[in-house]
Design an enzyme around this catalytic site. Structure first.
Site, mmCIF file in Angstrom:
data_model
loop_
_atom_site.group_PDB
_atom_site.id
_atom_site.type_symbol
_atom_site.label_atom_id
_atom_site.label_comp_id
_atom_site.label_asym_id
_atom_site.label_seq_id
_atom_site.Cartn_x
_atom_site.Cartn_y
_atom_site.Cartn_z
ATOM 1 C CD GLU A 28 12.663 -7.466 -1.519
ATOM 2 O OE1 GLU A 28 12.031 -8.178 -2.333
ATOM 3 O OE2 GLU A 28 12.496 -6.178 -1.758
ATOM 4 C CD GLU A 88 0.961 11.925 3.423
ATOM 5 O OE1 GLU A 88 -0.029 11.139 3.152
ATOM 6 O OE2 GLU A 88 1.908 12.350 2.558
#
Length: 272
Positions: A112, A81
């Site tokens: 992960e 953004e």
């Protein structure tokens, strides 16, 4: 001795499936109200981090977010953004998620848990000691994040962490540890809820304050935003009308000619 995770503690609520919709919603909202107070307590650490980010970015440094699952997705979201909101070139704020782009939509098994993959991903961006790495993990125990922070620190790179457990493994690998302790989740262990909300709030604070400090905002306006749709073009036109006292069509022509509100204002004033 196993690390005691507040994020895995049993919910303060029980028999959720027996509750009416209205009670579930009110209970979730009550829990969410605790998040802002938890974030408020870590503002001093956020301030320290932002000051360091601004200093390094003024010297050409970049900001990296790194995480897995929800935490990784929130980092990628915040990074994505920055160019449209503040007109910052892509590549100055980078989001990295364990498992790569496929993990944005679907879980990638075992991603992960790889202690070395995070550092490898950072190296693909030619990371250096002008940069900053923020590891994001609600539990504070994600190996992918822990390993990335450990290697970053070894290589003289400033590190920070965002977690919801105090004194977690990633906090110990961070020069600046941000620990927003929001308490047990409404659904036990569902850290996409309060922990994720706290992470989103903190990322908003970090990136927005950094961009303001770097001059990407004027007054309270996004004067460097990308003009990527009609709504944003209209918003930019109205900024010019307010700032320069122009008619709508004149402001529109000026904006489209220069491509951003800031450039349009600077060009108009330089011509005067």
């Amino acid at each position: 001795m196993a690390f005691d995770k507040i994020t895995e503690k049993s919910s303060l609520y029980n028999d959720l499936e027996q509750k009416p919709i209205s009670e579930i919603l009110k209970d979730i909202n009550n829990e969410d109200q605790k998040v802002a107070l938890a974030v408020q307590k870590v503002i001093p650490q956020i301030e320290l981090l932002v000051a360091q980010i601004v200093s390094r970015m003024k010297q050409g440094g970049r900001l990296f977010y790194i995480g897995a699952g929800t935490s990784g997705r929130l980092g990628v979201l915040d990074a994505s953004e920055i160019p449209p909101t503040f007109g910052m070139p892509s590549g100055f704020v980078v989001g990295i998620i364990a498992g790569g782009e496929p993990a944005l939509r679907n879980p990638v098994e075992g991603a992960e848990d790889d202690l070395f993959a995070g550092w490898k991903a950072l190296q693909e961006h030619q990371i250096n000691n002008k940069d900053i790495v923020i590891g994001i993990a609600a539990s504070g125990t994600t190996p992918y994040v822990e390993g990335a922070l450990h290697k970053s620190r070894e290589n003289g790179i400033l590190t920070a962490s965002i977690s919801a457990n105090p004194e977690s493994p990633i906090s110990k690998e961070a020069d600046i540890a941000i620990e927003a302790v929001v308490g047990p989740e409404y659904v036990t262990g569902s850290s996409r809820m309060k922990s994720g909300t706290a992470q989103k709030m903190i990322l908003n604070m970090i990136s927005t304050t950094t961009m303001i400090q770097l001059g990407r905002v004027k007054g309270n306006r996004m004067v460097n935003m990308q003009l990527s749709n009609a709504k944003l073009v209209d918003r930019g036109i109205r900024m010019l009308i307010e700032e320069l006292g122009l008619e709508y069509e004149q402001a529109k022509k000026l904006l489209l000619l220069h491509g951003s509100v800031k450039k349009a204002i600077d060009a108009y004033r330089n011509e005067k």
